[in-house]
Scaffold this active site. Sequence first.
Site: not given
Length: 304
Positions: A45, A131, A165
């Site tokens: 990430e 995200k 994540c």
Amino acid sequence: MAILTAAVVQASAPLFDTPAALSRAEGLIREAARTNGAQVIVLPEAFLGGYPKGLDFDITVGRRTDAGRELFRRYHAAAIEVPGPEVQALAAVTRELGVHAVVGAVERQGGTLYCVALFFGPTGYLGLHRKLMPTAAERYLWGQGDGSTLPVIDTGAVRLGAAICWENYMPLFRTTMYAKGVEVWCAPTVDDRDQWQASMRHIALEGRCFVLSANQFLRRDGLPADLRTDDMDHVLIGGGSMIVSPLGHVLAGPLRECEGILAADLDLDDIARARFDFDAVGHYARADVFSLSVDESPRAAVRF
């Protein structure tokens, strides 16, 4: 038997130094392809643009400071544009090597930053995933993605998808990806807790897919000089990268306390074997009881 060699990279890139981060990403993709024979490679990430672990940007509720604004300016300047020269450079590498890669980055669009996963392949740049839900203090750094960037990429051999994540903890996100037919689940992250390992095995078992989790390994001495403290050896992000089979078996990792590349040969026939007795969006779905609606339309603030 169809075999795919996959690799996850555990490393960090210099914060606020995008040219150095790009050079490192290019080198690691080449190493994974040439040394490990990887055909699919996942980087952590925010590898390009950086994950500012431990920085608070001088924010408290109802208060910002000039120093915090200047720190954000540096972070904003280090982010990349998509498309842009960094994307072109990585696309050239995957074209040259004939591999697929998923690379974590921070995308700059106007005054807003997004945490993204960039997809590349033998034909170059393939798309991105933004995200959906930044976690905790990430919310004052990054905007929220929308449903228009939820790709599952068909490589011809497998279908690749990515969750960044803590998106991996979103049940409806996971169900959406399962419904899109994801077979190799890429999880760029900075979560180094032991609990993360359990989540990666759960997703592999729930989705009956391979999971490739790539985490950063970052010590305090990896921060810019003006942001360091005396404790240079202090580990800010401790790794834990791993590769998991569709029945939840760990094929490689978790890698701890160092940088490195993990690789494993994936027997793609294991996907069908695993779905024999469980398919989360098929014969185990109970569509007569449960349903999910997904809005994939882009959500622009202004339409002309």
